[in-house]
Structure formats: C-alpha cells, structure tokens
Design a protein around this motif. Structure first.
Motif, PDB file in Angstrom:
ATOM      1  N   ASN A 105     -79.270  10.908   1.567  1.00  0.00           N
ATOM      2  CA  ASN A 105     -78.809  12.181   1.018  1.00  0.00           C
ATOM      3  C   ASN A 105     -79.973  13.166   1.147  1.00  0.00           C
ATOM      4  N   TRP A 120     -82.034  14.552  -1.704  1.00  0.00           N
ATOM      5  CA  TRP A 120     -82.925  13.650  -2.437  1.00  0.00           C
ATOM      6  C   TRP A 120     -84.264  13.449  -1.741  1.00  0.00           C
ATOM      7  N   LEU A 125     -87.839   9.268  -1.024  1.00  0.00           N
ATOM      8  CA  LEU A 125     -86.791   9.920  -1.806  1.00  0.00           C
ATOM      9  C   LEU A 125     -87.215  10.069  -3.255  1.00  0.00           C
ATOM     10  N   ARG A 160     -78.298   8.639  -3.562  1.00  0.00           N
ATOM     11  CA  ARG A 160     -79.462   9.038  -2.772  1.00  0.00           C
ATOM     12  C   ARG A 160     -79.560   8.302  -1.447  1.00  0.00           C
TER      13      ARG A 160
END
Length: 241
Positions: free
Chosen positions: A200, A203, A219, A154
């Motif tokens: 990411n 996420w 996230l 993530r």
C-alpha cells in the motif's frame, strides 16, 4: 441507499421488507434465498447494504462475504444468538435477532445513516472498477474474521496458494492468488513490488537502494519489503523519486 435482503426463509424476507417500508432512505433492490443467488445479485445490483442471514442451506453468510471482492455494509439477521460475538468481531454494522423488533431495526439504521458513506467514484466506461482505499474486504482466518478497509492494509504477501494480509497486528491468510488480487486493486494506491508482495503506497515510510539495482522499502509499522530490480524504476516513478 440500495439494500439486498438475503435469507433462506421467505416469510422472514417478507417481514423485513414490510418493516423497511417506513424507511424512505432504504431502497430494497432485491432478495435472495441463498449465498450463490446473492453473489450474482450483489455483483449485478451493487447494493450499499446487505441484510444477511448467517445460517443458510449450502454456504453460510460468512462464506458469502468471503466470496466478495468488495463488501458492502452488513447488518446480520439471524435466529441464532450464538453467532452474535463473531458478528461483532468482524465489525459488522449491527446484529439483529429474529423476529426483528422495530426498535432494534431503527437503532441499526440510525447507525448506518450516521456513518459517512463512501463517495461514488466516476467510472470511465472503458475502465474496470478497481478496489480503492475506501473499499472494504472480508477476511476470515479460522474462527476469526474481520471487515477491513483497504486503507488499513499495508501489505499483501503471497504464501503458496494463500495471501497473508497485514493490518494492525493481524496477519490472517486468505485463499487467493496474488496475481488475481493484483488485477483487482487500484494501481494508483497499491504496487506490485515483487512476485511475493503488493504494498500500500500510503504506508511507505522510507526507501533505500538495495542489491542488484533493487530497492528496500520500509513501511510504517516496521515491515520491510524488497522491490525487485525489474519494478524499481516504475516504483521510483510512482513515488516521484
């Protein structure tokens, strides 16, 4: 399926090649006697599978995996059963003790053939191959090591000459620069939020305005990352805000 055999013992390589003759789905594209030789062949031949010895002169099999940006499927082959636990900790496909038994090799390959393979992505000639969410990387931190799908990562966080990799409840460190990693990752899936962070995008849970025109991104899992003012407009565009 293209396979590369990596073992410092020539007879061990030949024995495995002979065993694999009965498997038409496995194409042996090369063999290497050490990690440095294997590294060059992996980058050139792009194998789908490595039969990898662990203890070799020079670099170990684990050290070879640390050198790779994108790690293929791995079946460890070694005479030392003391490494078995570590091999399974890293989620290797399987672990074969030498001398390799036909039955065990068959079990390993059946595992491999039952796994869904990553679809081959069409690459434009002018584009550099980037690491996508379906690729996996090898992360080693002390005595612990993992194969990790990038879809599971993530957040990457810079910490001096190292990068902290956030996945599950783990935050191991790898010896790379964030700039070098940023050049390897697919910009459609990963975003350079600031000098210290790459997130990411899959996420991202929520976004809110922050100080000086920046953004605060939360996230899934609870981590919070500040997007710099310089990157905020680009981030909004990517997230279609």
């Amino acid at each position: 399926m293209k396979a590369l055999i990596i073992d410092d013992e020539r007879l061990a390589r030949k024995e495995l090649i002979n065993l694999l003759k009965d498997y038409s789905r496995v194409e042996i594209v090369g063999e290497a006697a050490n990690a440095d030789e294997a590294y060059e062949m992996i980058n050139t031949l792009q194998p789908d599978l490595l039969f990898l010895d662990i203890q070799m002169p020079g670099k170990t099999g684990f050290e070879l995996l640390e050198m790779l940006d994108n790690v293929p499927q791995v079946i460890f082959t070694t005479a030392y059963d003391e490494f078995a636990l570590k091999a399974f900790e890293v989620n290797a496909l399987d672990y074969l003790l030498k001398p390799i038994q036909t039955e065990r090799l068959n079990e390993s390959l059946n595992k491999l053939f039952s796994k869904p393979l990553k679809p081959k992505e069409r690459e434009e000639e002018e584009d550099v191959k980037r690491l996508s969410l379906t690729d996996q990387v090898f992360v080693k931190d002390g005595d612990k090591c993992w194969f990790v799908r990038l879809s599971e990562v993530r957040l990457f966080e810079s910490d001096g000459n190292y990068i902290k990799v956030y996945f599950d409840n783990n935050k191991p460190m790898i010896h790379k620069s964030l700039n070098a990693l940023d050049e390897k990752l697919d910009a459609r899936s990963f975003f350079r939020a600031s000098r210290k962070h790459i997130v990411n995008l899959s996420w991202v849970d929520s976004i809110e305005p922050w100080f000086n025109g920046g953004l605060m991104v939360k996230l899934k899992g609870g981590d919070k990352v500040e997007v710099s003012r310089r990157q905020a407009a680009k981030f909004k565009e990517m997230m279609s805000l």
